[in-house]
Design a protein around this motif. Sequence first.
Motif, PDB file in Angstrom:
ATOM      1  N   MET A  56       0.840  -1.203   0.000  1.00  0.00           N
ATOM      2  CA  MET A  56       0.000   0.000   0.000  1.00  0.00           C
ATOM      3  C   MET A  56       0.868   1.244   0.000  1.00  0.00           C
ATOM      4  N   GLY A  57       0.425   2.244  -0.737  1.00  0.00           N
ATOM      5  CA  GLY A  57       1.144   3.506  -0.768  1.00  0.00           C
ATOM      6  C   GLY A  57       1.154   4.180   0.591  1.00  0.00           C
ATOM      7  N   LEU A  58       2.342   4.560   1.048  1.00  0.00           N
ATOM      8  CA  LEU A  58       2.527   5.275   2.311  1.00  0.00           C
ATOM      9  C   LEU A  58       2.974   6.694   1.973  1.00  0.00           C
ATOM     10  N   TYR A  59       2.053   7.626   2.154  1.00  0.00           N
ATOM     11  CA  TYR A  59       2.319   9.020   1.777  1.00  0.00           C
ATOM     12  C   TYR A  59       2.816   9.804   2.990  1.00  0.00           C
ATOM     13  N   HIS A  60       3.865  10.586   2.771  1.00  0.00           N
ATOM     14  CA  HIS A  60       4.506  11.304   3.865  1.00  0.00           C
ATOM     15  C   HIS A  60       5.010  12.643   3.354  1.00  0.00           C
ATOM     16  N   THR A  61       5.497  13.448   4.280  1.00  0.00           N
ATOM     17  CA  THR A  61       5.940  14.795   3.911  1.00  0.00           C
ATOM     18  C   THR A  61       7.451  14.960   4.097  1.00  0.00           C
ATOM     19  N   THR A  62       8.167  13.856   4.172  1.00  0.00           N
ATOM     20  CA  THR A  62       9.618  13.948   4.373  1.00  0.00           C
ATOM     21  C   THR A  62      10.403  13.771   3.082  1.00  0.00           C
ATOM     22  N   GLY A  63       9.713  13.538   1.956  1.00  0.00           N
ATOM     23  CA  GLY A  63      10.388  13.333   0.684  1.00  0.00           C
ATOM     24  C   GLY A  63      10.339  14.563  -0.198  1.00  0.00           C
ATOM     25  N   VAL A  64      10.568  14.359  -1.483  1.00  0.00           N
ATOM     26  CA  VAL A  64      10.587  15.481  -2.416  1.00  0.00           C
ATOM     27  C   VAL A  64       9.182  16.008  -2.693  1.00  0.00           C
ATOM     28  N   SER A  65       8.172  15.142  -2.545  1.00  0.00           N
ATOM     29  CA  SER A  65       6.792  15.560  -2.789  1.00  0.00           C
ATOM     30  C   SER A  65       5.843  14.680  -1.982  1.00  0.00           C
ATOM     31  N   PRO A  66       4.829  15.281  -1.352  1.00  0.00           N
ATOM     32  CA  PRO A  66       3.860  14.470  -0.601  1.00  0.00           C
ATOM     33  C   PRO A  66       2.995  13.596  -1.505  1.00  0.00           C
ATOM     34  N   SER A  67       3.071  13.798  -2.808  1.00  0.00           N
ATOM     35  CA  SER A  67       2.296  12.985  -3.747  1.00  0.00           C
ATOM     36  C   SER A  67       3.063  11.758  -4.227  1.00  0.00           C
ATOM     37  N   ILE A  68       4.293  11.604  -3.760  1.00  0.00           N
ATOM     38  CA  ILE A  68       5.103  10.442  -4.134  1.00  0.00           C
ATOM     39  C   ILE A  68       5.236   9.533  -2.922  1.00  0.00           C
ATOM     40  N   PRO A  69       4.611   8.363  -2.966  1.00  0.00           N
ATOM     41  CA  PRO A  69       4.645   7.487  -1.795  1.00  0.00           C
ATOM     42  C   PRO A  69       5.850   6.565  -1.802  1.00  0.00           C
ATOM     43  N   VAL A  70       6.128   6.004  -0.643  1.00  0.00           N
ATOM     44  CA  VAL A  70       6.977   4.829  -0.560  1.00  0.00           C
ATOM     45  C   VAL A  70       6.021   3.652  -0.367  1.00  0.00           C
ATOM     46  N   ILE A  71       6.355   2.518  -0.961  1.00  0.00           N
ATOM     47  CA  ILE A  71       5.422   1.385  -0.924  1.00  0.00           C
ATOM     48  C   ILE A  71       6.131   0.170  -0.346  1.00  0.00           C
ATOM     49  N   PRO A  72       6.005  -0.030   0.961  1.00  0.00           N
ATOM     50  CA  PRO A  72       6.605  -1.213   1.580  1.00  0.00           C
ATOM     51  C   PRO A  72       5.840  -2.477   1.171  1.00  0.00           C
ATOM     52  N   ASP A  73       6.516  -3.610   1.263  1.00  0.00           N
ATOM     53  CA  ASP A  73       5.806  -4.870   1.052  1.00  0.00           C
ATOM     54  C   ASP A  73       4.765  -5.072   2.139  1.00  0.00           C
ATOM     55  N   GLY A  74       5.080  -4.627   3.354  1.00  0.00           N
ATOM     56  CA  GLY A  74       4.124  -4.689   4.445  1.00  0.00           C
ATOM     57  C   GLY A  74       4.531  -3.732   5.542  1.00  0.00           C
ATOM     58  N   PHE A  75       3.556  -3.176   6.264  1.00  0.00           N
ATOM     59  CA  PHE A  75       3.885  -2.315   7.397  1.00  0.00           C
ATOM     60  C   PHE A  75       2.770  -2.353   8.434  1.00  0.00           C
ATOM     61  N   LEU A  76       3.169  -2.100   9.683  1.00  0.00           N
ATOM     62  CA  LEU A  76       2.246  -2.106  10.823  1.00  0.00           C
ATOM     63  C   LEU A  76       2.315  -0.767  11.534  1.00  0.00           C
ATOM     64  N   SER A  77       1.150  -0.187  11.766  1.00  0.00           N
ATOM     65  CA  SER A  77       1.039   1.011  12.588  1.00  0.00           C
ATOM     66  C   SER A  77       0.201   0.683  13.816  1.00  0.00           C
ATOM     67  N   ILE A  78       0.582   1.225  14.942  1.00  0.00           N
ATOM     68  CA  ILE A  78      -0.141   1.031  16.198  1.00  0.00           C
ATOM     69  C   ILE A  78      -0.585   2.388  16.712  1.00  0.00           C
ATOM     70  N   GLY A  79      -1.776   2.432  17.306  1.00  0.00           N
ATOM     71  CA  GLY A  79      -2.311   3.688  17.805  1.00  0.00           C
ATOM     72  C   GLY A  79      -3.134   4.429  16.775  1.00  0.00           C
ATOM     73  N   VAL A  80      -3.519   3.724  15.721  1.00  0.00           N
ATOM     74  CA  VAL A  80      -4.402   4.293  14.698  1.00  0.00           C
ATOM     75  C   VAL A  80      -5.658   3.426  14.615  1.00  0.00           C
ATOM     76  N   GLU A  81      -6.663   3.935  13.931  1.00  0.00           N
ATOM     77  CA  GLU A  81      -7.905   3.171  13.778  1.00  0.00           C
ATOM     78  C   GLU A  81      -7.690   1.995  12.835  1.00  0.00           C
ATOM     79  N   ARG A  82      -8.221   0.856  13.246  1.00  0.00           N
ATOM     80  CA  ARG A  82      -8.109  -0.312  12.375  1.00  0.00           C
ATOM     81  C   ARG A  82      -8.911  -0.105  11.091  1.00  0.00           C
ATOM     82  N   ARG A  83     -10.053   0.520  11.240  1.00  0.00           N
ATOM     83  CA  ARG A  83     -10.865   0.911  10.091  1.00  0.00           C
ATOM     84  C   ARG A  83     -11.220   2.379  10.251  1.00  0.00           C
ATOM     85  N   LYS A  84     -11.423   3.062   9.145  1.00  0.00           N
ATOM     86  CA  LYS A  84     -11.780   4.469   9.185  1.00  0.00           C
ATOM     87  C   LYS A  84     -13.247   4.624   9.581  1.00  0.00           C
TER      88      LYS A  84
END
Length: 239
Positions: A56-84
């Motif tokens: 899944m595309g992971l969009y961030h503001t630390t790169g050259v453009s917030p419209s360019i994602p990094v796409i890991p094979d898999g990632f886990l976030s904790i402390g966020v909603e499981r579903r929106k």
Amino acid sequence: MVKFDAKLNLPSSDELPCSDDAPVDNENQNFIPNFLLFLLEFIWAERQDWFFAVDMGLYHTTGVSPSIPVIPDGFLSIGVERRKPGNKSRNSYVMWEENYTPPIFVIETVSQTPGGEYTTKMAIYAKLGVLYYVIYNPFFYQRDKHQPFEVYLLVDGKYQLQSGEPFWMSEIGLGIGRATSWSGGLEREVLYWYDEQGNRYLTPEELAQQERQRADLAEQQLQNLVAKLKAQGIDTDNL
């Protein structure tokens, strides 16, 4: 004078593609993170404060453009909603819509075509603040002069290679390591989650198989006992 806030111009998740649609060239790139996801859904079935994504595309503001994602094979976030809200799924993981919560764990599986796992992506994940970075490279590790399974911990902004397997990740409350899985009639090495004592979490299929084996063993022990009693001349039908 009005202060300009760059965050006001950031695109929403509805405006951003979910991935780069690049085809994988190694089955592990999809199977391994999906295996971890399905196992985690079983382990953390009652928790709603985590999100695990695959390709899944992971969009961030630390790169050259917030419209360019990094796409890991898999990632886990904790402390966020499981579903929106509204039980909606995510099209992508947009940092500014997740209270700037970075993933705590990222996994990359190395394929025949190097994808910057040890260089470019590692630098991006360090800048994002990803605490644990796992690189799984069972087929090309000699080419890349690395180990088949490596866990990196972010320390003072830099990744340090860790030792031990399974490796316990205290901030996540899970360990990770390699083991052999039988699934769909196939035997293969995969990555599993582990508890703090180093015990491997089993899949529902493996637990069912384990229960069948226990039942078969108990039945065999009973049959052996009955045969032994009969050999001693004891009428087992009236016991």
